[in-house]
Motif scaffolding. Structure first.
Motif, PDB file in Angstrom:
ATOM      1  N   VAL A   1      54.871  53.154  46.033  1.00  0.00           N
ATOM      2  CA  VAL A   1      53.822  54.122  46.373  1.00  0.00           C
ATOM      3  C   VAL A   1      52.694  53.944  45.371  1.00  0.00           C
ATOM      4  O   VAL A   1      52.857  54.219  44.190  1.00  0.00           O
ATOM      5  N   THR A   2      51.590  53.423  45.870  1.00  0.00           N
ATOM      6  CA  THR A   2      50.413  53.201  45.015  1.00  0.00           C
ATOM      7  C   THR A   2      49.264  54.026  45.580  1.00  0.00           C
ATOM      8  O   THR A   2      48.927  53.870  46.752  1.00  0.00           O
ATOM      9  N   PRO A   3      48.686  54.909  44.787  1.00  0.00           N
ATOM     10  CA  PRO A   3      47.567  55.698  45.318  1.00  0.00           C
ATOM     11  C   PRO A   3      46.429  54.790  45.777  1.00  0.00           C
ATOM     12  O   PRO A   3      46.227  53.706  45.229  1.00  0.00           O
ATOM     13  N   HIS A   4      45.726  55.245  46.796  1.00  0.00           N
ATOM     14  CA  HIS A   4      44.544  54.533  47.283  1.00  0.00           C
ATOM     15  C   HIS A   4      43.337  55.164  46.602  1.00  0.00           C
ATOM     16  O   HIS A   4      43.004  56.323  46.849  1.00  0.00           O
ATOM     17  N   GLU A   5      42.715  54.381  45.743  1.00  0.00           N
ATOM     18  CA  GLU A   5      41.672  54.945  44.896  1.00  0.00           C
ATOM     19  C   GLU A   5      40.491  55.498  45.706  1.00  0.00           C
ATOM     20  O   GLU A   5      39.909  56.525  45.358  1.00  0.00           O
ATOM     21  N   GLY A   6      40.154  54.810  46.790  1.00  0.00           N
ATOM     22  CA  GLY A   6      38.977  55.199  47.575  1.00  0.00           C
ATOM     23  C   GLY A   6      39.109  56.530  48.302  1.00  0.00           C
ATOM     24  O   GLY A   6      38.102  57.109  48.719  1.00  0.00           O
ATOM     25  N   SER A   7      40.340  57.000  48.483  1.00  0.00           N
ATOM     26  CA  SER A   7      40.526  58.272  49.195  1.00  0.00           C
ATOM     27  C   SER A   7      41.353  59.270  48.397  1.00  0.00           C
ATOM     28  O   SER A   7      41.431  60.443  48.760  1.00  0.00           O
ATOM     29  N   GLY A   8      42.011  58.789  47.342  1.00  0.00           N
ATOM     30  CA  GLY A   8      42.881  59.661  46.561  1.00  0.00           C
ATOM     31  C   GLY A   8      44.218  59.943  47.241  1.00  0.00           C
ATOM     32  O   GLY A   8      45.036  60.695  46.721  1.00  0.00           O
ATOM     33  N   ARG A   9      44.446  59.315  48.398  1.00  0.00           N
ATOM     34  CA  ARG A   9      45.709  59.552  49.112  1.00  0.00           C
ATOM     35  C   ARG A   9      46.765  58.545  48.652  1.00  0.00           C
ATOM     36  O   ARG A   9      46.442  57.427  48.255  1.00  0.00           O
ATOM     37  N   ASP A  10      48.034  58.929  48.764  1.00  0.00           N
ATOM     38  CA  ASP A  10      49.109  57.983  48.459  1.00  0.00           C
ATOM     39  C   ASP A  10      49.219  56.954  49.578  1.00  0.00           C
ATOM     40  O   ASP A  10      49.002  57.271  50.748  1.00  0.00           O
ATOM     41  N   ASN A  11      49.602  55.733  49.227  1.00  0.00           N
ATOM     42  CA  ASN A  11      49.820  54.685  50.219  1.00  0.00           C
ATOM     43  C   ASN A  11      51.176  54.048  49.992  1.00  0.00           C
ATOM     44  O   ASN A  11      51.556  53.769  48.856  1.00  0.00           O
ATOM     45  N   LEU A  12      51.902  53.830  51.087  1.00  0.00           N
ATOM     46  CA  LEU A  12      53.182  53.124  50.993  1.00  0.00           C
ATOM     47  C   LEU A  12      52.867  51.632  51.027  1.00  0.00           C
ATOM     48  O   LEU A  12      52.583  51.074  52.088  1.00  0.00           O
ATOM     49  N   TYR A  13      52.878  51.015  49.862  1.00  0.00           N
ATOM     50  CA  TYR A  13      52.494  49.605  49.753  1.00  0.00           C
ATOM     51  C   TYR A  13      53.737  48.743  49.920  1.00  0.00           C
ATOM     52  O   TYR A  13      54.211  48.087  48.986  1.00  0.00           O
TER      53      TYR A  13
END
Ligand code: OGA
Ligand code: MN
Length: 332
Positions: A216-228
């Motif tokens: 789980v790496t946050p997506h900097e451009g939206s501040g949302r979590d992303n399942l990478y």
């Protein structure tokens, strides 16, 4: 009246393609190169929110494609647009090393056949869910894929996208807890092997270095979590491949639900799709009938991630993954 508004207000409008992500962009003016800063800002705002932007009939040539990608990279305060994979083959466009050839063509413009198994079999990994360059220790941010020559309509060649941010947010609580802090080890050849196990059976992914990222790496451009999680993920830090697989399988079951998937139908030569590899997954599709029969000339550029998460857990980020040689009969 000039076709482009210059009243200082937003110029782009969006047509939703999926309830949670992905839009078709209207109102883009491709006649100005470089693209004006205000328009570039609108594009960045939109991609941060949507993950996938479809530009119909952008009609860029190789130079314009690279120039726009460089602008996006520059906009993100980045050095350059990189040529991606060390593909182990000459590209069709030596003048533009930034362009990755995603076509089904060889250097003479002929459709790739079984006579070139490295290309043919290697390409099967592309039919599996991935984020571009997740196997490198400096991961990719944007990819820009452009249709130069499409196969006939209804003969396939769609590209699918997956909303890995929404999927991440909707993970069952127990699974969310279980994956907290876990790190994946990612291998280009693992994906190639999954795509074509027989052809790549002599390749051992563990023989090459792997790139490490937080699951789980946050997506900097939206501040949302992303399942990478991609099909490059070979194992979890501190666990073997066998011990990692059950958890990966549970995550894939969740991720690949129909509700997270967007199918983009390429309509015209000249269409361009831009996506954020740190907020979405994608794959090519092999369900159509065009393969081996009709030309599908697609070209891609990719910018490197500029976010604070760009190097993941990789201390040494100077290397890039390449295609491993396959042992043929008689070789050891
Ligand atoms: C890519 C890719 C999908 C397609 O270019 O990175 O995965 O449909 N392409 O060609
Ligand atoms: Mn890809």
């Amino acid at each position: 009246m000039s076709p482009s508004k210059d009243d200082g207000g937003p110029q782009l409008t969006f047509k939703r393609l999926h309830p949670t992500f992905g839009v078709e962009v209207e109102g883009m003016d491709w006649t100005q190169s470089p693209v004006p800063k205000t328009l570039l800002d609108e594009i960045i705002t939109a991609i941060n929110r949507e993950g996938v932007l479809v530009f119909r009939n952008a009609n860029l040539n190789n130079e314009e494609h690279v120039a726009f990608s460089q602008q996006l990279a520059g906009h993100q305060d980045l050095y350059d647009v990189k040529a991606h994979i060390k593909a182990g083959r000459a590209m069709r466009f030596p003048e533009q090393p930034e362009i990755f050839d995603v076509s089904n063509l060889d250097n003479n413009g002929n459709i790739v056949t079984e006579a070139d198994p490295m290309r043919k079999e290697g390409n099967k990994g592309n039919f599996l869910w991935h984020a571009d360059m997740a196997y490198n220790p400096h991961r990719a941010l944007y990819s820009l894929l452009r249709a130069v020559e499409l196969p006939p309509k209804s003969s396939g060649g769609e590209t699918q996208y997956l909303d890995s941010r929404t999927a991440c947010e909707e993970l069952p609580e127990d699974l969310k807890k279980e994956i907290n802090g876990l790190i994946t080890h990612n291998s280009l050849m693992h994906n190639r092997k999954l795509g074509s196990p027989e052809y790549f059976k002599s390749v051992e992914p563990l023989d090459a270095p792997m790139a490490k990222y937080q699951l789980v790496t946050p997506h900097e451009g939206s501040g949302r979590d992303n399942l990478y999680l991609t099909t490059y993920a070979h194992h979890l830090d501190g666990r073997s491949w066998e011990d990692s697989k059950p958890l990966f399988d549970r995550l894939w079951n969740h991720l690949t639900q129909e509700k997270y998937v967007l199918t983009v139908y390429w309509e015209n030569n000249g269409d361009l799709v831009m996506w954020d590899n740190t907020a979405t997954l994608h794959r090519a599709t092999d369900t159509g009938s065009y393969g081996g029969k009709y030309v599908r000339d697609m070209r891609r550029t990719t910018t490197k991630d500029t976010s604070r998460y760009r190097f993941g857990e990789n201390e040494d980020h100077s290397w890039e993954a390449g295609i491993s040689k396959v042992k043929t009969e008689g070789e050891h």
